[in-house]
Design a protein around this motif. Structure first.
Motif, PDB file in Angstrom:
ATOM      1  N   ALA A  22       0.823  -1.210   0.000  1.00 58.27           N
ATOM      2  CA  ALA A  22       0.000   0.000   0.000  1.00 58.27           C
ATOM      3  C   ALA A  22       0.857   1.258   0.000  1.00 58.27           C
ATOM      4  O   ALA A  22       0.560   2.238  -0.700  1.00 58.27           O
ATOM      5  CB  ALA A  22      -0.925  -0.010   1.217  1.00 58.27           C
ATOM      6  N   GLY A  23       1.947   1.235   0.755  1.00 53.56           N
ATOM      7  CA  GLY A  23       2.796   2.415   0.842  1.00 53.56           C
ATOM      8  C   GLY A  23       3.503   2.768  -0.450  1.00 53.56           C
ATOM      9  O   GLY A  23       4.016   3.882  -0.598  1.00 53.56           O
ATOM     10  N   ALA A  24       3.537   1.804  -1.390  1.00 56.38           N
ATOM     11  CA  ALA A  24       4.207   2.046  -2.667  1.00 56.38           C
ATOM     12  C   ALA A  24       3.249   2.576  -3.734  1.00 56.38           C
ATOM     13  O   ALA A  24       3.671   2.840  -4.859  1.00 56.38           O
ATOM     14  CB  ALA A  24       4.866   0.755  -3.151  1.00 56.38           C
ATOM     15  N   ILE A  25       1.978   2.750  -3.381  1.00 56.91           N
ATOM     16  CA  ILE A  25       0.992   3.224  -4.353  1.00 56.91           C
ATOM     17  C   ILE A  25       1.005   4.750  -4.377  1.00 56.91           C
ATOM     18  O   ILE A  25       0.703   5.393  -3.361  1.00 56.91           O
ATOM     19  CB  ILE A  25      -0.418   2.723  -3.996  1.00 56.91           C
ATOM     20  N   ASP A  32      -8.393  10.466   0.869  1.00 53.30           N
ATOM     21  CA  ASP A  32      -9.212  10.434   2.089  1.00 53.30           C
ATOM     22  C   ASP A  32     -10.021   9.140   2.096  1.00 53.30           C
ATOM     23  O   ASP A  32     -11.131   9.069   1.570  1.00 53.30           O
ATOM     24  CB  ASP A  32     -10.140  11.652   2.136  1.00 53.30           C
ATOM     25  N   GLN A  33      -9.479   8.095   2.672  1.00 53.57           N
ATOM     26  CA  GLN A  33     -10.120   6.784   2.680  1.00 53.57           C
ATOM     27  C   GLN A  33     -11.377   6.751   3.544  1.00 53.57           C
ATOM     28  O   GLN A  33     -12.140   5.782   3.489  1.00 53.57           O
ATOM     29  CB  GLN A  33      -9.137   5.709   3.156  1.00 53.57           C
ATOM     30  N   ARG A  34     -11.613   7.806   4.344  1.00 52.34           N
ATOM     31  CA  ARG A  34     -12.831   7.849   5.153  1.00 52.34           C
ATOM     32  C   ARG A  34     -14.087   7.824   4.274  1.00 52.34           C
ATOM     33  O   ARG A  34     -15.127   7.304   4.688  1.00 52.34           O
ATOM     34  CB  ARG A  34     -12.844   9.111   6.018  1.00 52.34           C
ATOM     35  N   ILE A  35     -13.989   8.388   3.065  1.00 55.11           N
ATOM     36  CA  ILE A  35     -15.155   8.440   2.171  1.00 55.11           C
ATOM     37  C   ILE A  35     -15.614   7.019   1.835  1.00 55.11           C
ATOM     38  O   ILE A  35     -16.794   6.679   1.954  1.00 55.11           O
ATOM     39  CB  ILE A  35     -14.820   9.227   0.892  1.00 55.11           C
ATOM     40  N   VAL A  36     -14.679   6.175   1.437  1.00 57.00           N
ATOM     41  CA  VAL A  36     -15.031   4.798   1.066  1.00 57.00           C
ATOM     42  C   VAL A  36     -15.310   3.964   2.308  1.00 57.00           C
ATOM     43  O   VAL A  36     -16.139   3.044   2.268  1.00 57.00           O
ATOM     44  CB  VAL A  36     -13.926   4.179   0.195  1.00 57.00           C
ATOM     45  N   THR A  65     -19.262  -5.203   8.289  1.00 50.54           N
ATOM     46  CA  THR A  65     -19.845  -5.054   9.623  1.00 50.54           C
ATOM     47  C   THR A  65     -18.857  -4.402  10.585  1.00 50.54           C
ATOM     48  O   THR A  65     -19.223  -3.555  11.406  1.00 50.54           O
ATOM     49  CB  THR A  65     -20.273  -6.430  10.165  1.00 50.54           C
ATOM     50  N   GLU A  66     -17.600  -4.776  10.469  1.00 49.21           N
ATOM     51  CA  GLU A  66     -16.572  -4.189  11.329  1.00 49.21           C
ATOM     52  C   GLU A  66     -16.424  -2.692  11.048  1.00 49.21           C
ATOM     53  O   GLU A  66     -16.234  -1.891  11.971  1.00 49.21           O
ATOM     54  CB  GLU A  66     -15.246  -4.899  11.107  1.00 49.21           C
ATOM     55  N   ALA A  67     -16.508  -2.311   9.777  1.00 49.60           N
ATOM     56  CA  ALA A  67     -16.422  -0.892   9.429  1.00 49.60           C
ATOM     57  C   ALA A  67     -17.581  -0.116  10.042  1.00 49.60           C
ATOM     58  O   ALA A  67     -17.403   1.016  10.524  1.00 49.60           O
ATOM     59  CB  ALA A  67     -16.408  -0.731   7.911  1.00 49.60           C
ATOM     60  N   ALA A  68     -18.768  -0.711  10.033  1.00 49.30           N
ATOM     61  CA  ALA A  68     -19.927  -0.046  10.622  1.00 49.30           C
ATOM     62  C   ALA A  68     -19.728   0.157  12.122  1.00 49.30           C
ATOM     63  O   ALA A  68     -20.071   1.211  12.676  1.00 49.30           O
ATOM     64  CB  ALA A  68     -21.187  -0.865  10.354  1.00 49.30           C
ATOM     65  N   ALA A  69     -19.165  -0.845  12.794  1.00 48.41           N
ATOM     66  CA  ALA A  69     -18.913  -0.733  14.225  1.00 48.41           C
ATOM     67  C   ALA A  69     -17.865   0.340  14.510  1.00 48.41           C
ATOM     68  O   ALA A  69     -17.962   1.088  15.494  1.00 48.41           O
ATOM     69  CB  ALA A  69     -18.457  -2.082  14.778  1.00 48.41           C
ATOM     70  N   LEU A  70     -16.869   0.434  13.651  1.00 45.93           N
ATOM     71  CA  LEU A  70     -15.831   1.441  13.811  1.00 45.93           C
ATOM     72  C   LEU A  70     -16.421   2.849  13.722  1.00 45.93           C
ATOM     73  O   LEU A  70     -16.096   3.734  14.534  1.00 45.93           O
ATOM     74  CB  LEU A  70     -14.747   1.245  12.743  1.00 45.93           C
ATOM     75  N   LEU A  71     -17.305   3.061  12.766  1.00 45.66           N
ATOM     76  CA  LEU A  71     -17.917   4.372  12.602  1.00 45.66           C
ATOM     77  C   LEU A  71     -18.894   4.675  13.736  1.00 45.66           C
ATOM     78  O   LEU A  71     -19.036   5.834  14.155  1.00 45.66           O
ATOM     79  CB  LEU A  71     -18.631   4.451  11.254  1.00 45.66           C
ATOM     80  N   LYS A  72     -19.561   3.659  14.226  1.00 47.30           N
ATOM     81  CA  LYS A  72     -20.508   3.857  15.321  1.00 47.30           C
ATOM     82  C   LYS A  72     -19.791   4.332  16.578  1.00 47.30           C
ATOM     83  O   LYS A  72     -20.337   5.085  17.401  1.00 47.30           O
ATOM     84  CB  LYS A  72     -21.273   2.565  15.587  1.00 47.30           C
ATOM     85  N   ALA A  73     -18.545   3.898  16.739  1.00 47.38           N
ATOM     86  CA  ALA A  73     -17.765   4.282  17.912  1.00 47.38           C
ATOM     87  C   ALA A  73     -17.261   5.717  17.832  1.00 47.38           C
ATOM     88  O   ALA A  73     -16.785   6.272  18.824  1.00 47.38           O
ATOM     89  CB  ALA A  73     -16.587   3.332  18.084  1.00 47.38           C
ATOM     90  N   ALA A  80      -6.626   6.608  10.666  1.00 50.07           N
ATOM     91  CA  ALA A  80      -7.318   5.404  11.135  1.00 50.07           C
ATOM     92  C   ALA A  80      -8.068   4.721   9.997  1.00 50.07           C
ATOM     93  O   ALA A  80      -8.096   3.491   9.902  1.00 50.07           O
ATOM     94  CB  ALA A  80      -8.276   5.765  12.268  1.00 50.07           C
ATOM     95  N   ALA A  81      -8.689   5.522   9.140  1.00 45.46           N
ATOM     96  CA  ALA A  81      -9.394   4.942   7.991  1.00 45.46           C
ATOM     97  C   ALA A  81      -8.405   4.266   7.048  1.00 45.46           C
ATOM     98  O   ALA A  81      -8.671   3.161   6.540  1.00 45.46           O
ATOM     99  CB  ALA A  81     -10.165   6.031   7.260  1.00 45.46           C
ATOM    100  N   ARG A  82      -7.271   4.910   6.813  1.00 38.53           N
ATOM    101  CA  ARG A  82      -6.260   4.321   5.946  1.00 38.53           C
ATOM    102  C   ARG A  82      -5.730   3.017   6.550  1.00 38.53           C
ATOM    103  O   ARG A  82      -5.544   2.014   5.842  1.00 38.53           O
ATOM    104  CB  ARG A  82      -5.127   5.326   5.733  1.00 38.53           C
ATOM    105  N   ASN A  83      -5.524   3.015   7.868  1.00 38.92           N
ATOM    106  CA  ASN A  83      -5.023   1.818   8.529  1.00 38.92           C
ATOM    107  C   ASN A  83      -6.027   0.677   8.472  1.00 38.92           C
ATOM    108  O   ASN A  83      -5.646  -0.500   8.404  1.00 38.92           O
ATOM    109  CB  ASN A  83      -4.692   2.130   9.993  1.00 38.92           C
ATOM    110  N   PHE A  84      -7.332   1.003   8.491  1.00 38.71           N
ATOM    111  CA  PHE A  84      -8.352  -0.051   8.394  1.00 38.71           C
ATOM    112  C   PHE A  84      -8.147  -0.867   7.119  1.00 38.71           C
ATOM    113  O   PHE A  84      -8.138  -2.107   7.153  1.00 38.71           O
ATOM    114  CB  PHE A  84      -9.751   0.570   8.407  1.00 38.71           C
ATOM    115  N   PHE A  85      -7.975  -0.185   6.006  1.00 40.01           N
ATOM    116  CA  PHE A  85      -7.815  -0.907   4.739  1.00 40.01           C
ATOM    117  C   PHE A  85      -6.445  -1.583   4.650  1.00 40.01           C
ATOM    118  O   PHE A  85      -6.336  -2.714   4.150  1.00 40.01           O
ATOM    119  CB  PHE A  85      -8.019   0.052   3.573  1.00 40.01           C
ATOM    120  N   GLU A  86      -5.405  -0.944   5.145  1.00 37.71           N
ATOM    121  CA  GLU A  86      -4.061  -1.527   5.058  1.00 37.71           C
ATOM    122  C   GLU A  86      -3.931  -2.784   5.911  1.00 37.71           C
ATOM    123  O   GLU A  86      -3.244  -3.745   5.526  1.00 37.71           O
ATOM    124  CB  GLU A  86      -3.023  -0.495   5.494  1.00 37.71           C
ATOM    125  N   SER A  87      -4.581  -2.793   7.071  1.00 39.34           N
ATOM    126  CA  SER A  87      -4.429  -3.914   7.994  1.00 39.34           C
ATOM    127  C   SER A  87      -5.359  -5.081   7.703  1.00 39.34           C
ATOM    128  O   SER A  87      -5.080  -6.213   8.127  1.00 39.34           O
ATOM    129  CB  SER A  87      -4.636  -3.434   9.437  1.00 39.34           C
TER     130      SER A  87
END
Length: 374
Positions: A22-25, A32-36, A65-73, A80-87
């Motif tokens: 991911a870091g090489a892209i 802004d990965q928060r949008i997706v 479902t995990e993404a929904a829980a993350l946003l609910k929190a 953090a959004a970028r790390n969600f996709f990278e991890s």
């Protein structure tokens, strides 16, 4: 966290993939990965989706479902959004064998004038889904059927091919009460069917929304390609605007050319959709301009994130670089192949003009759920 070959996405013949960090892209850290992430949190697809696609890969629905829980929190920051996709995903560049890059087109949500009653001004019917229409699902086996047909008609003796566009335009569906509204001419209807959704402005000024409800199952034929061949127009110059202008100028020619596309799309009205929301894609969820893409539904599951990079027209005579995270939320009859996408540009005539100009090579990187424990 390591990635094994087992976590690579399966691909049909005619394409290969290579792992990417991911870091090489280029541009990944600036997007802004928060949008997706917000789109992803809405779910991978509804149950059922508007158009059935390939089964979701294991792990993808759980990540939605995990993404929904993350946003609910609480709203995550960009890191953090970028790390969600990278991890949680591995990154794979898709390389078609026939070309070093993929191919991108654009589509939009058109708006036309129409009426709920037939009149001299609005004589062209738009039909709802026929009760006897059967859509072929992935894995269905229809012995003796042309494999190119994706829908059928259920009759007294079983399944039979659904009649083509010419038969429907000649009145095949008359008397069944399937007309949901009336449009000005067959050219407007053709554009609406190509785009797969739209807005109809009624005589009283109100707007009704239309969503895809099925098709007769015959293969899609590109009228732009056919017009290019007939009138020796270079394919690079054949835009949707140019095609529509040619069809509008000659009703008899339009009727003959449109009938070459034997595919016919049916719609449903969705007056419950908010006016400012995007159209509903094949996954059953609203589309977002320049963040939603249509993919080959036999290759990529709905809800698959992807990174696209290329240069596209800006709609004003220039071009702009487009590098961003997007989400597979739609499909289309002409979208065939693992590196073929259709980019949703937006709603209205300006979006339509720009969408019609997009026919460009691009780079595609698919994000695929990592295996547990890796």
């Amino acid at each position: 966290m390591t990635v094994s070959a087992a976590s690579a996405p399966p691909l049909p013949a005619g394409a290969r993939i290579e792992a990417v960090a991911a870091g090489a892209i280029p541009g990944w850290a600036q997007d802004d990965q928060r949008i997706v992430l917000r789109l992803f949190a809405q779910g991978c697809e509804t149950d059922p989706p508007l158009r059935q696609g390939v089964a979701s890969t294991p792990g993808l629905p759980a990540l939605c479902t995990e993404a929904a829980a993350l946003l609910k929190a609480g709203e995550p920051d960009r890191a953090a959004a970028r790390n969600f996709f990278e991890s949680r995903f591995s990154f794979w560049r898709v390389l078609p064998d026939a070309s070093p890059r993929g191919f991108m087109t654009g589509y939009f949500e058109p708006e036309f004038e129409g009426s709920l009653t037939r009149s001299a001004a609005f004589p062209t019917p738009l039909y709802g889904r026929p009760a006897d229409l059967v859509t072929k699902m992935p894995g269905d086996d229809w012995p003796g059927f042309d494999p190119a047909l994706t829908s059928a008609r259920r009759g007294a003796r079983g399944l039979e091919p659904f009649p083509d566009r010419a038969a429907i335009e000649d009145g095949l569906l008359d008397g069944q009460g399937l007309e949901i509204l009336w449009m000005r001419d067959p050219v407007d209807r053709f554009v609406l069917q190509v785009q797969g959704s739209g807005r109809i402005r009624l005589p009283d000024g109100t707007v009704t929304r239309l969503v895809y409800a099925g098709r007769n199952g015959h293969p899609y034929t590109s009228l732009g390609r056919e017009l290019s061949r007939r009138e020796n127009i270079p394919p690079a110059q054949m835009t949707m605007d140019r095609l529509v202008a040619r069809l509008k100028a000659d009703a008899d020619f339009a009727r003959e050319l449109i009938r070459l596309n034997r595919s016919f799309v049916f719609f449903a009205r969705r007056d419950d959709l908010p006016p400012d929301s995007g159209p509903i894609g094949a996954a059953g969820l609203p589309l977002t301009p320049l963040r939603s893409i249509a993919v080959d539904r036999t290759v990529w599951p709905y809800g698959t994130p992807a990174w696209i990079a290329g240069e596209i027209p800006d709609g004003s005579g220039g071009s702009e670089a487009l590098s961003r995270l997007v989400l597979a939320q739609d499909t289309g009859s002409a979208i065939v192949g693992p590196a073929r996408v259709d980019l949703f540009v937006g709603s209205g005539p300006q979006a339509g003009h720009r969408a019609g100009l997009i026919r460009h090579p691009f780079d595609l990187i698919v994000l695929w759920p990592r295996e547990r424990g890796r």
